[in-house]
Design an enzyme around this catalytic site. Structure first.
Site, PDB file in Angstrom:
ATOM      1  N   CYS A 153      -9.116 -12.105  74.101  1.00  0.00           N
ATOM      2  CA  CYS A 153      -8.114 -12.376  74.865  1.00  0.00           C
ATOM      3  C   CYS A 153      -8.589 -11.391  76.277  1.00  0.00           C
ATOM      4  O   CYS A 153      -9.257 -10.459  76.100  1.00  0.00           O
ATOM      5  CB  CYS A 153      -6.816 -11.282  74.437  1.00  0.00           C
ATOM      6  SG  CYS A 153      -5.621 -11.148  75.655  1.00  0.00           S
ATOM      7  N   CYS A 194      -8.320 -17.351  80.456  1.00  0.00           N
ATOM      8  CA  CYS A 194      -7.508 -16.880  79.512  1.00  0.00           C
ATOM      9  C   CYS A 194      -7.727 -17.740  78.252  1.00  0.00           C
ATOM     10  O   CYS A 194      -7.799 -19.232  78.331  1.00  0.00           O
ATOM     11  CB  CYS A 194      -6.103 -16.892  80.044  1.00  0.00           C
ATOM     12  SG  CYS A 194      -4.783 -16.948  78.594  1.00  0.00           S
TER      13      CYS A 194
HETATM   14  N1  DGL Z   1      -4.972 -15.301  75.475  1.00  0.00           N
HETATM   15  C1  DGL Z   1      -4.870 -13.870  76.663  1.00  0.00           C
HETATM   16  C2  DGL Z   1      -5.807 -13.765  77.353  1.00  0.00           C
HETATM   17  O1  DGL Z   1      -6.766 -14.456  77.334  1.00  0.00           O
HETATM   18  C3  DGL Z   1      -3.590 -13.505  76.899  1.00  0.00           C
HETATM   19  C4  DGL Z   1      -2.280 -14.328  77.136  1.00  0.00           C
HETATM   20  C5  DGL Z   1      -0.958 -13.739  77.236  1.00  0.00           C
HETATM   21  O2  DGL Z   1      -0.411 -13.239  76.156  1.00  0.00           O
HETATM   22  O3  DGL Z   1      -0.458 -13.496  78.363  1.00  0.00           O
HETATM   23  O4  DGL Z   1      -5.704 -13.398  78.714  1.00  0.00           O
END
Ligand code: DGL
Length: 266
Positions: free
Chosen positions: A75, A186
């Site tokens: 993430c 993301c």
């Molecule tokens: N998947 C996450 C990222 O790479 C975050 C998504 C979220 O929960 O806002 O930033």
């Protein structure tokens, strides 16, 4: 017990980190993964860094309690908020973070313009400022925090005219400004990569950093002599809140039946 057969922990706010899991399973087929989706606290993007740091520490504690030998912060938002903190708190544990591929993006662009799709939390972070400073002096970054896209992906709305229109609103102004390279900053966004590629067209480059992160994980495991010689158990999946579409989307992406184990709350 076979040496180094302990699992690798991965976590994200929800299903996003599965795009990293997909790449890791291909790069390191002998490694067992233990995946944690923090669906009780999703989305991370709009939340303060302190809150995300606290969730990340709880999840790390859980994953280490399950015997994980390394942790991938699958993430970008959690990496920005918590990677340094986690490394300080657990200095013995190898942590692998994810951040927007600004450097490869700056290399790939011919027009000198790179569209960066990430979350608000990632854009606000020190880590992102440092990436810009180090790698994007010669190029222009066109940023969009894609408000609502994570929730749309969690809901399984990966195709169809509505999601296409949503993405067009984000990408068309970048295309009009002559961006020719798009960074998926993301881990949720590769779920809509086919649609993004359709909109930006074959002349543009779309960068999903997951394969590079999987290679980085391999290097770190090699250095520390932690590679597992064989797969010793099935990949395991946990969520902190609602399962929602997790099993269906994970099964479709990963290509094997995914069942979430009993909820973990904190
Ligand atoms: N998947 C996450 C990222 O790479 C975050 C998504 C979220 O929960 O806002 O930033």
């Amino acid at each position: 017990m076979i040496p180094n057969s302990q699992p690798i922990g991965l976590f994200d706010s929800g299903i996003g980190g599965l795009t990293a899991a997909y790449a890791i399973i291909r790069e390191l087929p002998n490694e067992q993964l233990l995946y944690f989706g923090d669906t009780a606290h999703l989305p991370y993007g709009p939340q303060p860094a302190e809150a995300i740091r606290a969730y990340s520490a709880e999840i790390t504690q859980f994953l280490l309690g399950q015997g994980c030998k390394a942790i991938v912060i699958a993430c970008n938002t959690a990496t920005a908020a918590a990677l340094s903190y986690l490394r300080e708190r657990w200095p013995e544990t190898p942590f692998i973070g994810m951040e927007p591929a600004v450097k490869p993006g700056a290399r790939a662009t011919r027009a000198g313009k790179v569209g960066v799709l990430a979350t608000a939390g990632t854009f606000k972070s020190q880590r992102y400022a440092s990436l810009m400073h180090r790698f994007a002096k010669e190029v222009e970054l066109l940023e969009n925090p894609c408000a609502g896209l994570v929730e749309r992906i969690e809901n399984g709305r990966l195709n169809g005219p509505e999601t296409e229109a949503f993405l067009r609103n984000i990408l068309e102004p970048m295309l009009a400004a002559h961006a020719d390279t798009f960074v998926l900053g993301c881990t949720h966004y590769p779920f809509v990569q086919p649609l993004i590629e359709k909109i930006v067209g074959p002349g543009a480059t779309v960068i999903n950093p997951a394969p590079a992160v999987a290679r980085q994980l391999r290097r770190i495991l090699e250095e520390r002599q932690l590679l597992s010689p064989e797969l010793t158990g099935p990949h395991r999946f946990f969520v902190s809140g609602e399962k929602g579409n997790f099993e269906a989307l994970a099964t479709e992406l990963l290509g094997f039946g995914v069942k979430v184990e009993a909820g973990v709350t904190f």
